[in-house]
Scaffold this active site. Structure first.
Site, short mmCIF file in Angstrom:
data_model
loop_
_atom_site.label_atom_id
_atom_site.label_comp_id
_atom_site.label_asym_id
_atom_site.label_seq_id
_atom_site.Cartn_x
_atom_site.Cartn_y
_atom_site.Cartn_z
N HIS A 35 0.92 -0.95 -0.07
CA HIS A 35 -0.03 0.03 0.00
C HIS A 35 0.89 1.34 0.07
O HIS A 35 0.76 2.37 -0.84
CB HIS A 35 -0.96 -0.06 1.10
CG HIS A 35 -1.47 1.41 1.64
ND1 HIS A 35 -0.92 2.51 2.10
CD2 HIS A 35 -2.94 1.84 1.54
CE1 HIS A 35 -1.40 3.36 2.40
NE2 HIS A 35 -2.81 3.12 1.99
N GLU A 78 1.46 4.24 -2.53
CA GLU A 78 1.29 5.55 -2.40
C GLU A 78 2.54 6.26 -2.88
O GLU A 78 2.38 7.35 -3.30
CB GLU A 78 1.16 5.61 -0.82
CG GLU A 78 1.02 7.02 -0.20
CD GLU A 78 1.45 6.75 1.38
OE1 GLU A 78 2.05 7.53 2.04
OE2 GLU A 78 0.44 6.11 1.83
#
Length: 484
Positions: free
Chosen positions: A188, A192
């Site tokens: 994740h 990002e």
């Protein structure tokens, strides 16, 4: 207040305090503890005053205040501080108690801690938590993994405090065994990094090539946020360009161009190298931050090195649409690469990951939340064994439609001398992935020439390896190892 708390939390930095307040607001009684007791007193007499939150002055008092099986969330700095806290807690715990590490921990540490604590009859959960301080308070994305038997006990609390999507589904579900939760959080964070770099490159092109000012860029981002690019990062970038400094000018242009990082992007890149996954876009995003940190060198280099000096003569509105398409296509590539990395990690560590469920967990609360993620869940609902998101019909169509504009953007950036490593590497990956025959045949010939590393042949079955005596002096002995 209940005589015993539902859960305890250790570590009263911003994330810890906000998670406690979130838990209490959802009906849970919480005990707070911090190594510095002054922080506990300040919290209890301040933000926690009048709420179902109790403070503890010692580990003994903290553990004694919790109902069994005890549920203890640790929100301290990753690494040795977590191990030290675990060792302090163990003598006071009973079999079946649950420890939860909610920090940005490197997943191998979670693998190790799960095995260690399970050997003592305890449960350990490594849980990624995304959403920053606001998410922690109002509803983060939570990615728990570790001791499977702990999940049913934790589920009401974690799903209760997590963000919810439109249909009420919680942005939290069980990820998998061992360090799976922290691995997914790591990916994740890598995505990002990629998303942020892509937006920065779009900004640079609008500023340097089109000559747009902050207000014009704000309007472009506002328009983009009504399209498939609708996301938290586009939204906050839009608002950043509208924010004025005390003199009325855009604050963003007064911020020094050196980016920081905490290491999760680097971990993602290292894991990709270890697992043999071409995570090119996220890798470039990490390196872009490293290059930005060389500020003094770049300033000196700018006085010596020169590039093209061109004026954009095309249709600016058309170029902005090309840029939107390039950003969308590159974002698809970034997620596709991230999901391939998770798939390979699941094979390596024998994790059973729910890929569509992960997309759902990321749809709300977290930094990369976007409407885009719903399409990823649909892709895995249709085909749980899909090898790469680029071959899902929806994403194939989007990337195919974006291709022409994507290529125009990259070409324009190159001819104008604007650095766009993430947008460029995404296009290069796409072109490489759709190419049936790459020049690695020459590479294998080179390896065999200088190191007798052998090669396979297109006219023979896979798995048969050959060595050629290229110079007539090398003999027939081949290397004992072969790595594709």
């Amino acid at each position: 207040m209940k005589p015993l708390s539902d859960i305890g939390l250790i570590g009263l930095a911003v994330m810890g305090e906000n998670l406690i307040l979130n838990m209490e607001s959802k009906g849970f009684t919480v005990t707070a503890y911090n190594r510095s007791v002054e922080k506990v007193d300040r919290f209890i007499s301040g933000r926690a005053q009048g709420k179902n939150i109790r403070g503890a002055a010692s580990i003994e008092e903290f553990v004694a205040s919790l109902e069994k099986p005890r549920k203890i969330m640790i929100m301290v700095k990753a690494g040795k501080p977590v191990d030290d806290m675990i060792e302090q807690l163990i003598p006071h715990l009973d079999k079946g108690d649950i420890l939860i590490d909610g920090g940005n921990t490197h997943f191998p540490d979670t693998n190790r801690r799960v095995a260690y604590l399970e050997s003592k009859g305890l449960h350990f959960v490594g849980s990624g938590v995304s959403g920053g301080e606001e998410g922690a308070l109002t509803g983060p994305s939570i990615m728990p993994g570790g001791s499977v038997s702990a999940w049913e006990t934790l589920k009401p609390i974690f799903q209760g405090i997590s963000a919810k999507v439109e249909d009420g589904s919680p942005c939290c579900d069980w990820v998998g065994e061992g360090g799976a939760g922290h691995f997914v959080k790591m990916v994740h964070n890598g995505i990002e990094y990629g998303d942020m770099q892509l937006i920065c490159e779009a900004y640079q092109l609008m500023k340097e090539v089109l000559g747009y000012n902050a207000d014009e860029i704000h309007q472009v981002l506002a328009d983009w946020n009504t399209t498939e690019l609708d996301s938290y990062l586009i939204e906050i970038s839009r608002d950043i360009f509208a924010f004025k400094d005390e003199d009325g000018g855009p604050l963003v242009e007064k911020i020094l161009d050196t980016a920081g990082q905490k290491g999760t992007g680097k971990w993602t890149g290292v894991s990709a190298l270890e697992l043999g996954v071409p995570l090119t876009l996220i890798g470039e995003a990490v390196f872009a931050r490293c290059l930005s940190a060389q500020k003094e060198e770049r300033v000196k280099a700018a006085e010596i090195l020169s590039g093209p000096s061109l004026e954009f003569t095309g249709d600016k509105t058309a170029f902005v649409e090309d840029l939107r398409q390039a950003l969308l296509a590159s974002k698809i590539v970034s997620y596709a690469q991230g999901y391939v990395l998770m798939r390979e990690a699941a094979k390596e560590f024998d994790w059973h990951l729910n890929y569509g469920g992960i997309a759902l967990m990321w749809r709300g609360g977290c930094i990369i939340r976007s409407a885009f993620l719903g399409k990823i869940k649909e892709a895995f609902d249709k085909n749980p064994d899909i090898t790469n998101l680029l071959v899902d019909p929806y994403f194939t169509d989007k990337v195919e439609n974006a291709q022409a504009g994507w290529r125009r953007v990259v070409a324009t950036a190159v001819t104008h001398g604007v650095s766009i490593p993430a947008l460029t590497s995404a296009l290069s990956y796409f072109d490489g992935y759709r190419t049936a025959r790459l020049p690695a045949n020459l590479l294998q010939a080179q390896r065999d020439f200088f190191g007798a590393h052998t090669y396979e042949r297109v006219d023979r079955p896979r798995g048969e390896f050959f060595h050629t005596n290229w110079t007539g002096r090398g003999g027939d002995t081949a290397s004992t190892t072969y790595n594709a």
